[in-house]
Scaffold this active site. Structure first.
Site, PDB file in Angstrom:
ATOM      1  N   GLY A   1      13.729   5.423  17.184  1.00  0.00           N
ATOM      2  CA  GLY A   1      14.595   4.894  16.126  1.00  0.00           C
ATOM      3  C   GLY A   1      15.900   5.664  16.029  1.00  0.00           C
ATOM      4  O   GLY A   1      16.150   6.600  16.793  1.00  0.00           O
TER       5      GLY A   1
ATOM      6  N   TYR B   1       8.489  -0.765   0.572  1.00  0.00           N
ATOM      7  CA  TYR B   1       9.059   0.461   1.148  1.00  0.00           C
ATOM      8  C   TYR B   1       8.999   1.595   0.128  1.00  0.00           C
ATOM      9  O   TYR B   1       8.470   2.672   0.400  1.00  0.00           O
ATOM     10  CB  TYR B   1      10.502   0.180   1.546  1.00  0.00           C
ATOM     11  CG  TYR B   1      11.211   1.316   2.246  1.00  0.00           C
ATOM     12  CD1 TYR B   1      10.781   1.776   3.490  1.00  0.00           C
ATOM     13  CD2 TYR B   1      12.346   1.903   1.682  1.00  0.00           C
ATOM     14  CE1 TYR B   1      11.458   2.795   4.148  1.00  0.00           C
ATOM     15  CE2 TYR B   1      13.028   2.915   2.338  1.00  0.00           C
ATOM     16  CZ  TYR B   1      12.586   3.366   3.569  1.00  0.00           C
ATOM     17  OH  TYR B   1      13.258   4.370   4.219  1.00  0.00           O
TER      18      TYR B   1
END
Ligand code: UDP
Length: 325
Positions: A13, A148
């Site tokens: 990432g 999240y």
């Protein structure tokens, strides 16, 4: 000489790949792990040929097995943009809950120190401004960001529990908006969205009236803060971010100026639960770690713009068709 081994989840990432670079540079043997749902192998392609880098294509939400000793674990696997967690809310919940549990278990077995990547999202739409670490937040658990925000809050709670019950050496960083090279062009975040639009000759999509604020930290500063926190002896959460606050409207204007684009800002509806303001109080990081950001927005944006300019036309115009399963 045998090198100390560090495991980095979310290695392919944006942040994970910069962390891999940092730990290679500091002389560690780096084990990167990623399931490539939002990560991209191109971010770590340059490391694959190194003797002291190895890569596991694995989902940390499933049992994690890594042979050999591990000194440090950095848990950075998670979708991290509103567009991603709207598309894959269950994976988002799993990686920070089940995934963190697996990582803590692994850390215990290896007697490793573990640093988990939490977020300013734990403050939700904050009523305390700037946000200090002792503020508990204003989060909507059932809104679009709930998967999240709550997963990251759970991550902090289980990390503290492992620290308290098993004496595990743990570190918790709360990361504020960060930008730099290797951000995904189409992840929906404001910076790649604006720069991509400027480069494609499109108008810039400002959500709402653009009066909401964010504070953007350049990735090299963030990585430096993570490294310092990992090596510190402090186990409670620490904010790392750049306190220089700006409205999204002003930010769009800065991008138009930087890119020399002739387009304008257009207003689109503000997404639900979009925090109105965000700015870290970094008193703790300064006092405990001697850390503060060094790269100002003008410098950081210039480097980041160069990165996006170096993308091919095909990449720039490609709409993302990721297979989320
Ligand atoms: N935003 C925007 N236009 C875009 C994408 C985002 O105006 O094309 C706004 C968004 O509504 C938010 C801010 O920019 O207020 C930062 O959004 P981002 O997704 O980058 O991060 P987060 O909201 O998680 O801080």
């Amino acid at each position: 000489m045998t090198k100390e081994r560090v495991l980095i989840t979310g290695a392919a990432g944006f942040l994970g790949s910069h962390l891999c670079d940092k730990f290679i540079k500091e002389g560690y043997h780096v084990i990167g792990m990623d399931n490539l749902v939002t990560g991209d192998m191109r971010n770590i392609e340059h490391l694959m040929k190194l003797e002291h880098f190895e890569f596991y294509h694995h989902d940390v939400s499933k049992y994690v097995h890594v042979p050999g000793e591990i000194k440090y674990i950095l848990h950075f696997a998670s979708p991290a943009s509103p567009i991603d967690y709207l598309k894959i809310p269950i994976q988002t919940l799993k990686v920070s809950s089940l995934g963190t549990h697996n990582i803590l278990g692994l850390a215990r077995a290896k007697k490793a120190r573990v640093l988990v990547a939490s977020t300013s999202e734990v403050y939700g739409d904050p009523v305390v401004h700037p946000q200090t670490e002792d503020y508990w937040g204003n989060v909507n658990p059932v809104g679009p960001r709930g998967c999240y925000d709550e997963a990251k809050r759970f991550m902090e709670a289980i990390t503290m529990a492992y620290h308290n019950v098993h004496n595990l050496e743990t570190r918790i960083i709360r990361i504020f908006n960060t930008y730099g090279p290797r951000m995904r062009l189409n992840d929906g975040r404001v910076l790649p969205a604006f720069i991509g639009q400027a480069l494609r000759g499109e108008d810039l999509t400002m959500f709402g009236d653009g009066s909401q604020t964010r504070s953007f930290c350049y990735v090299a500063d963030l990585v430096d803060g993570i490294y310092k926190l990992l090596l510190s002896d402090y186990h409670l959460p620490v904010n790392i971010g750049n306190p220089s606050e700006i409205t999204i409207k002003e930010f769009g204007e800065e991008i138009l100026k930087l890119t020399g684009a002739n387009q304008k800002l257009i207003s689109l509806p503000l997404p639900a639960d979009d925090p109105k303001q965000r700015k870290p109080n970094i008193t703790k990081a300064k006092a405990l770690l001697g850390w503060e950001p060094k790269v100002n927005r003008a410098e950081g944006l210039k480097i980041t713009y160069e990165y996006f300019k170096s993308l091919t036309k095909e990449e720039l115009f490609k709409t993302e068709h990721r297979q989320f399963s």
